[in-house]
Scaffold this motif. Sequence first.
Motif, PDB file in Angstrom:
ATOM      1  N   LEU A  57      -3.932  -7.276 -85.130  1.00  0.00           N
ATOM      2  CA  LEU A  57      -4.144  -7.978 -83.863  1.00  0.00           C
ATOM      3  C   LEU A  57      -2.910  -7.859 -82.962  1.00  0.00           C
ATOM      4  O   LEU A  57      -3.040  -7.664 -81.752  1.00  0.00           O
ATOM      5  N   MET A  58      -1.733  -7.990 -83.559  1.00  0.00           N
ATOM      6  CA  MET A  58      -0.494  -7.893 -82.770  1.00  0.00           C
ATOM      7  C   MET A  58      -0.353  -6.488 -82.164  1.00  0.00           C
ATOM      8  O   MET A  58       0.041  -6.319 -81.017  1.00  0.00           O
ATOM      9  N   ARG A  59      -0.707  -5.478 -82.982  1.00  0.00           N
ATOM     10  CA  ARG A  59      -0.636  -4.100 -82.465  1.00  0.00           C
ATOM     11  C   ARG A  59      -1.636  -3.899 -81.326  1.00  0.00           C
ATOM     12  O   ARG A  59      -1.347  -3.240 -80.337  1.00  0.00           O
ATOM     13  N   LEU A  60      -2.799  -4.489 -81.508  1.00  0.00           N
ATOM     14  CA  LEU A  60      -3.838  -4.372 -80.475  1.00  0.00           C
ATOM     15  C   LEU A  60      -3.371  -5.000 -79.158  1.00  0.00           C
ATOM     16  O   LEU A  60      -3.570  -4.443 -78.080  1.00  0.00           O
ATOM     17  N   LEU A  61      -2.692  -6.141 -79.265  1.00  0.00           N
ATOM     18  CA  LEU A  61      -2.189  -6.812 -78.069  1.00  0.00           C
ATOM     19  C   LEU A  61      -1.152  -5.958 -77.369  1.00  0.00           C
ATOM     20  O   LEU A  61      -1.169  -5.801 -76.143  1.00  0.00           O
ATOM     21  N   SER A  62      -0.275  -5.393 -78.181  1.00  0.00           N
ATOM     22  CA  SER A  62       0.771  -4.558 -77.626  1.00  0.00           C
ATOM     23  C   SER A  62       0.160  -3.327 -76.939  1.00  0.00           C
ATOM     24  O   SER A  62       0.573  -2.951 -75.832  1.00  0.00           O
ATOM     25  N   SER A  63      -0.857  -2.738 -77.556  1.00  0.00           N
ATOM     26  CA  SER A  63      -1.439  -1.547 -76.922  1.00  0.00           C
ATOM     27  C   SER A  63      -2.300  -1.932 -75.717  1.00  0.00           C
ATOM     28  O   SER A  63      -2.386  -1.173 -74.747  1.00  0.00           O
ATOM     29  N   PHE A  64      -2.879  -3.146 -75.742  1.00  0.00           N
ATOM     30  CA  PHE A  64      -3.623  -3.626 -74.561  1.00  0.00           C
ATOM     31  C   PHE A  64      -2.654  -3.709 -73.373  1.00  0.00           C
ATOM     32  O   PHE A  64      -2.943  -3.241 -72.276  1.00  0.00           O
ATOM     33  N   ILE A  65      -1.482  -4.281 -73.629  1.00  0.00           N
ATOM     34  CA  ILE A  65      -0.485  -4.435 -72.569  1.00  0.00           C
ATOM     35  C   ILE A  65      -0.074  -3.068 -72.013  1.00  0.00           C
ATOM     36  O   ILE A  65      -0.040  -2.852 -70.805  1.00  0.00           O
ATOM     37  N   LYS A  66       0.191  -2.128 -72.940  1.00  0.00           N
ATOM     38  CA  LYS A  66       0.646  -0.805 -72.491  1.00  0.00           C
ATOM     39  C   LYS A  66      -0.443  -0.051 -71.750  1.00  0.00           C
ATOM     40  O   LYS A  66      -0.216   0.514 -70.682  1.00  0.00           O
ATOM     41  N   SER A  67      -1.647  -0.056 -72.316  1.00  0.00           N
ATOM     42  CA  SER A  67      -2.685   0.793 -71.723  1.00  0.00           C
ATOM     43  C   SER A  67      -3.253   0.195 -70.440  1.00  0.00           C
ATOM     44  O   SER A  67      -3.769   0.910 -69.593  1.00  0.00           O
ATOM     45  N   LYS A  68      -3.130  -1.127 -70.270  1.00  0.00           N
ATOM     46  CA  LYS A  68      -3.751  -1.749 -69.100  1.00  0.00           C
ATOM     47  C   LYS A  68      -2.758  -2.038 -67.972  1.00  0.00           C
ATOM     48  O   LYS A  68      -3.189  -2.383 -66.868  1.00  0.00           O
ATOM     49  N   ALA A  69      -1.466  -1.880 -68.247  1.00  0.00           N
ATOM     50  CA  ALA A  69      -0.465  -2.299 -67.260  1.00  0.00           C
ATOM     51  C   ALA A  69      -0.750  -1.744 -65.863  1.00  0.00           C
ATOM     52  O   ALA A  69      -0.814  -2.498 -64.889  1.00  0.00           O
ATOM     53  N   LYS A  70      -0.962  -0.432 -65.792  1.00  0.00           N
ATOM     54  CA  LYS A  70      -1.151   0.208 -64.479  1.00  0.00           C
ATOM     55  C   LYS A  70      -2.371  -0.354 -63.763  1.00  0.00           C
ATOM     56  O   LYS A  70      -2.314  -0.680 -62.574  1.00  0.00           O
ATOM     57  N   ALA A  71      -3.479  -0.450 -64.518  1.00  0.00           N
ATOM     58  CA  ALA A  71      -4.726  -0.934 -63.909  1.00  0.00           C
ATOM     59  C   ALA A  71      -4.575  -2.384 -63.447  1.00  0.00           C
ATOM     60  O   ALA A  71      -5.108  -2.768 -62.402  1.00  0.00           O
ATOM     61  N   LEU A  72      -3.832  -3.186 -64.199  1.00  0.00           N
ATOM     62  CA  LEU A  72      -3.651  -4.590 -63.808  1.00  0.00           C
ATOM     63  C   LEU A  72      -2.879  -4.670 -62.491  1.00  0.00           C
ATOM     64  O   LEU A  72      -3.244  -5.434 -61.588  1.00  0.00           O
ATOM     65  N   VAL A  73      -1.826  -3.873 -62.382  1.00  0.00           N
ATOM     66  CA  VAL A  73      -1.045  -3.878 -61.138  1.00  0.00           C
ATOM     67  C   VAL A  73      -1.937  -3.413 -59.987  1.00  0.00           C
ATOM     68  O   VAL A  73      -2.023  -4.067 -58.938  1.00  0.00           O
TER      69      VAL A  73
END
Length: 230
Positions: A70-86
């Motif tokens: 779950l922690m890895r998933l959160l970390s990859s969610f943050i990385k993969s979604k950062a651009k789209a969120l901005v």
Amino acid sequence: MDVQHLAIIMDGNGRWAKKRHLPRLAGHRAGADALDRVMHYCKDAGIRYLTVYAFSTENWKRSKLEVSGLMRLLSSFIKSKAKALVRDGVRFRVIGRRTDLSEKLQREIAALEERTKKGDFTLVVALSYGGRDEIVRAAAKFSEALRLSGDDADHEQVFASCLDTADIPDPDLLIRTSGELRISNFMLWQSAYTEFYFTDVLWPDFGREDFDKALEAFSMRERRMGGRLK
Ligand code: IPE
Ligand code: IPE
Ligand code: MG
């Protein structure tokens, strides 16, 4: 009344995976995709705040394998979604006992919060979050906050300003998926007058129709907040 703030207890990932003979983590991955979808439904519906329960203070009791996944998933969610969120104007925020998280994850969270702070839609992720823990941490700050705000300050308002959700309005609607009828230590203070909506749908299966049904149910509710019926 419109929903300004929607909160969701995203439950049922494990059962979704089990039904498909997949590992629990596959359910959590499908859950992350569901979150991505629902965020877009919220924006379309004019909702300004979405808070999701991603990991509770009690979820640390789960197997090491599931917790680290779950922690890895959160970390990859943050990385993969950062651009789209901005790009999409999403302000990312985390509530909960973040010092429980690895330093690396804490840094990634802080960096994304900083990068997205101008967004006009707020995504609040509750991580290592427990309503009781949040209240206890707030209580430790309360007397100092009271001293600074003067004698005639509204004590409830001052207390609320000590919570992790200080600048976030209370949720109007709380959805819990997967058929469980309980709050499981989520937003205990903030949900005092929140409308609750429960559905049997498992979180990874939660789609547009389910979302529309929840909003429709909310629109039929009469929120009296302790006042009289008109
Ligand atoms: C919710 O799904 C996500 C987390 C608690 C992290 P569960 O993992 O609780 O799924 P079920 O309840 O076992 O189906
Ligand atoms: C609540 O779900 C926590 C999250 C969805 C993150 P749980 O699956 O942990 O709750 P219980 O154990 O069914 O109450
Ligand atoms: Mg569960």
